[in-house]
Design a protein around this motif. Structure first.
Motif, short mmCIF file in Angstrom:
data_model
loop_
_atom_site.label_atom_id
_atom_site.label_comp_id
_atom_site.label_asym_id
_atom_site.label_seq_id
_atom_site.Cartn_x
_atom_site.Cartn_y
_atom_site.Cartn_z
N VAL A 107 50.42 -49.83 27.43
CA VAL A 107 50.42 -50.68 28.62
C VAL A 107 49.01 -51.21 28.80
O VAL A 107 48.05 -50.45 28.77
N MET A 122 54.57 -46.86 35.15
CA MET A 122 54.44 -46.82 33.69
C MET A 122 53.29 -45.90 33.29
O MET A 122 52.37 -46.30 32.59
N SER A 124 51.33 -43.18 31.28
CA SER A 124 51.36 -42.98 29.84
C SER A 124 51.37 -41.52 29.43
O SER A 124 51.91 -41.15 28.40
N LYS A 135 51.71 -45.12 25.54
CA LYS A 135 52.96 -44.71 26.18
C LYS A 135 54.00 -44.33 25.12
O LYS A 135 53.93 -44.79 23.98
#
Length: 276
Positions: A107, A122, A124, A135
């Motif tokens: 990301v 999101m 990781s 990720k």
């Protein structure tokens, strides 16, 4: 299928990585298909299919899946060179990782008041390198179940065979301008990472070692491990160190020791094939 003989698939990114294996190949036959070329034959009595897949994660994944689709593959092996990450490893050593991760599947975070931050939701699970937050990937396994996964394992039996081989194998020091001061060694176990980048950067190398405890990095092995895992096929990658990624004259070392590293990896690969 192009061939219905049960075979061990051996993939190398470049022709030089398969040179030593081709020298011992008998009963050879060439096969072509859209996007790929294959050489079948026997190595020490083992039925194999050699595939020069090309550098990059996409090339490696595509070639691996094409091989599984067109041949009766029993095991998937990657053989070739890589950049060293662990400071204890030296040029010419061969590393057989117990698992592989895709460290550049990331990301790209934005910079906030306290530094770079990944997108909301999101996370990781790994420390970032600047804006890059590694990720896991969402994969569907051979049982049809979907999961998020970062590490893709080597086959336990092949890893055990590599550990046994480490006691007896004698790797080459090379000769002439490409001669090493010390005899290289085989190290089995630990982590390897792959991504779509040729790394000649000390800071990134240090980050990869500290974050993933990786021994080596390359541009193909994790992609092939991913494909093998999704297809339920035993996998192992054998990587000879042609350089120390980002350390000193890494690019010059690669040029000088690429073939030695590939040939040492091939020697170990042959030992593993004999164990099957």
């Amino acid at each position: 299928m192009l061939d219905d003989t049960p075979r061990i698939a051996v993939l190398g990114a470049m022709a030089s990585e398969l040179t030593a294996l081709r020298k011992g190949l008998t009963d050879t036959a060439e096969h072509t298909a859209p996007g790929a070329a294959f050489t079948t034959g026997r190595l020490d009595g083992k039925a194999v299919v050699l595939v020069c897949c090309g550098v990059s994660m996409v090339n490696a994944a595509m070639a691996a899946q094409r091989t599984l689709d067109l041949f009766d593959v029993t095991h998937v092996v990657v053989s070739g060179c890589a950049g060293g990450v662990d400071p204890e490893l030296k040029v010419g050593d061969v590393f057989v990782a117990s698992q592989w991760g895709q460290y550049l599947d990331v990301v790209m975070g934005r910079e906030g008041p306290s530094g770079f931050e990944p997108a909301s939701g999101m996370q990781s699970g790994y420390g970032n390198f600047g804006m890059m937050f590694p990720k896991p990937v969402t994969v569907t396994g051979p049982d049809g179940e979907t999961e998020r996964r970062f590490w893709f394992p080597a086959a336990p039996a092949l890893l055990t065979a590599a550990r046994k081989l480490a006691v007896t194998v004698v790797l080459s020091k090379g000769s002439g301008a490409a001669q090493l001061d010390k005899t290289p060694r085989l190290v089995a176990g630990g982590n390897g990472v792959s991504g779509a980048a040729f790394v000649n950067n000390t800071e990134l190398r240090d980050y990869v070692f500290e974050t993933f405890a990786a021994g080596v990095l390359d541009c193909e092995s994790a992609a092939v491990a991913h494909v093998a895992w999704c297809n339920g096929k035993p996998f192992v990658a054998v990587r000879g160190l042609s350089s120390l990624a980002g350390a000193g004259d890494g690019d010059k070392l690669y040029t000088a020791f690429n073939q030695l590293a590939s040939d040492n990896a091939a020697l170990v690969t042959m030992g593993l094939l004999r164990s099957l």
